[in-house]
Design an enzyme around this catalytic site. Structure first.
Site, mmCIF file in Angstrom:
data_model
loop_
_atom_site.group_PDB
_atom_site.id
_atom_site.type_symbol
_atom_site.label_atom_id
_atom_site.label_comp_id
_atom_site.label_asym_id
_atom_site.label_seq_id
_atom_site.Cartn_x
_atom_site.Cartn_y
_atom_site.Cartn_z
ATOM 1 N N GLU A 185 0.840 -1.198 0.000
ATOM 2 C CA GLU A 185 0.000 0.000 0.000
ATOM 3 C C GLU A 185 0.879 1.255 0.000
ATOM 4 O OE1 GLU A 185 -3.385 2.079 2.886
ATOM 5 O OE2 GLU A 185 -2.006 0.575 3.682
ATOM 6 N N LYS A 207 -9.915 2.015 -2.395
ATOM 7 C CA LYS A 207 -10.251 1.443 -1.092
ATOM 8 C C LYS A 207 -11.669 1.837 -0.686
ATOM 9 C CE LYS A 207 -8.142 1.165 3.542
ATOM 10 N NZ LYS A 207 -7.040 1.731 4.373
ATOM 11 N N CYS A 267 -5.119 -2.952 2.927
ATOM 12 C CA CYS A 267 -4.891 -2.743 4.353
ATOM 13 C C CYS A 267 -6.075 -3.161 5.213
ATOM 14 C CB CYS A 267 -4.516 -1.270 4.581
ATOM 15 S SG CYS A 267 -3.895 -0.905 6.251
#
Length: 487
Positions: free
Chosen positions: A240, A304, A358
């Protein structure tokens, strides 16, 4: 092993609760203390990277613990009500109440379903095979059920019901164990294989967005990528935020990466944010992932979808930030990040691949959508450098392992500072790195299609527990309280 009896003291106390309100208070105290042991590291994060003083950081961590304690307090309230209606037998309903509060925790307040009870079994391979059916909630149900049965055996005075409950619980655990052992022996059907390189550049968090170190940080990733290519990698994954530039606005960087993939005939998946200018002062910013194919085209652009509360957005901002005047941030950019909207997939040599970022690894319902849409490999990119050497990186990785089991997919994970790993569809860790180790994993990974019960049907079990809890509570309201035995 402690998890199997973790709820026992609370349940025994709830059996003696004077009222549901008393049960609420017992649950709240238990939840606050338990949360302190789980998320203590948040104080370090907000102090070191959010710019808060130590006392304020501790206060923020304390407030988080108090917020998370609301769910065990609801559990205590439910159990106290049910015990008043059903007597000691109400203790046997503990797993229903516990899973009901876990699914609420995953979808209310901050959606912060960090370290649910079932995750305690991440290394217990036979038990976690239940996740194929019911996700982590099925494992939580089993573990909570053991505590509930033990509490019933301790509280119930009649030998017959005690024996029946103990034998029934032992049978359920035995069946779950045998099911898990059987699943562990079953081969997984492969649609192909892909040699994957996972880059762990181990860049300190305070250097990650430092302009002075930006090119050197990219260079570390490039060096490890060339090593991966030399070892036969077809897909290389960076963590990330690995690229500290906006790919679409930095032609020099974009040209360098496109040259790399074309020269080595490589697929490259990397963490990289996107920005769109708008009417607001800053426009919109997404935490993102991109993949280049061997021709240099961007064939995957994923944003995300689940953002980190207080790190990437502020829940109920007008209240918690005093109208926006106070707002601690854990990222360099100040302002609300924008959640993505699409479950984007791409393909490597014709095989569908999905990436999630994440914090998203803690959400079973999100990751299953990628498998349901045909992804044959799950890729998790993350930056756990925020957490230092606390327990948080280990907690995060333990939760990510469940996503492989739930969907019967191989999971590959690239983390900036660790833990980078390859996990098989049964939750076995085939290879992993240590924290803060600059290294590279290269491994041939099978690609898997098909689906599990959970992939097809989602959280029907957990929502069913919530519905059952609501039904039991409503039905109990019309019944008289169970008479307490004389002391």
């Amino acid at each position: 092993m402690v998890a199997w009896v973790a709820l026992l003291p609370l349940l025994v106390a709830l059996a003696e609760a004077r009222s549901p309100a008393h049960g609420f208070r017992l649950g709240y105290l238990t939840g606050a203390l338990a949360s302190l042991g789980i998320v203590y590291w948040t104080s370090m994060v907000v102090v070191q990277y959010g710019g808060l003083s130590q006392p304020v950081g501790v206060a923020v961590m304390g407030l988080l613990c108090l917020a998370l304690a609301l769910f065990p307090s609801l559990f205590g309230w439910l159990m106290a009500r049910w015990i008043r209606v059903h007597g000691p037998a109400g203790l046997l309903l503990a797993p229903v109440a516990w899973v009901a509060t876990e699914i609420l925790r995953a979808h209310t307040l901050f959606d912060f379903s960090w370290c649910l009870l079932g995750y305690s079994q991440h290394a217990n391979l036979p038990v976690i095979q239940l996740a194929r059916l019911f996700a982590v909630y099925g494992v939580s149900f089993l573990v909570a059920g053991v505590s509930g049965t033990l509490a019933f055996v301790m509280v119930e005075r009649r030998r017959g019901p005690r024996t029946a409950a103990a034998l029934s619980a032992a049978a359920v655990v035995a069946v779950a164990w045998m099911y898990g052992e059987w699943q562990l022996t079953r081969p997984v059907g492969e649609t192909g294989r892909l040699r994957v390189g996972l880059v762990q550049a181990s860049i300190a968090q305070d250097e990650k967005w430092d302009a002075v170190h930006a090119w050197a940080n990219v260079g570390r990733h490039l060096d490890l990528t060339r090593e991966a290519v030399a070892r036969g990698a077809r897909l290389v994954v960076w963590p990330e935020s690995a690229l500290p530039f906006l790919f679409d606005r930095e032609p020099v960087v974009a040209a360098q990466l496109r040259h790399l993939v074309a020269e080595d005939h490589l697929y490259l998946l990397f963490g990289n944010d996107d920005r769109e200018e708008g009417a607001g002062e800053r426009g919109r910013i997404w935490v993102g992932a991109k993949m280049l194919d061997p021709t240099g085209r961007v064939v995957l652009r994923y944003h995300k979808m689940r953002l980190v509360p207080f790190g990437e957005y502020v829940p109920i901002q007008s209240v918690l930030t005093l109208g926006g005047r106070i707002s601690a941030r854990l990222v360099q950019e100040v302002g609300e990040l924008t959640p993505g909207e699409d479950y984007a997939l791409s393909a490597v040599d014709g095989h569908p691949v999905a990436a999630f970022i994440c914090y998203e690894a803690i959400f079973p319902d999100l990751v299953r959508e990628f498998a349901a849409r045909g992804a044959e490999l799950l890729v998790n990119i993350t930056n756990d450098g925020w957490y230092g050497r606390t327990s948080a990186p280990y907690q995060h990785f333990a939760m990510a392992r469940f996503r492989a089991v739930e969907n019967e997919r191989y999971l590959v994970r690239a983390a900036n500072t660790g833990i980078t790993a390859v996990v098989d569809p049964h939750g076995r860790v085939l290879e992993r790195t240590d924290l803060f180790e600059r290294t590279l994993l290269v491994r041939e990974v099978p690609l898997v299609s098909g689906s599990t019960f959970y992939t097809r049907h989602g959280d029907v079990f957990a929502w069913g527990c919530l519905a059952a809890a609501a039904g039991l509570t409503a039905a109990g309201a019309a019944r008289k309280s169970f008479p307490r035995p004389p002391r």
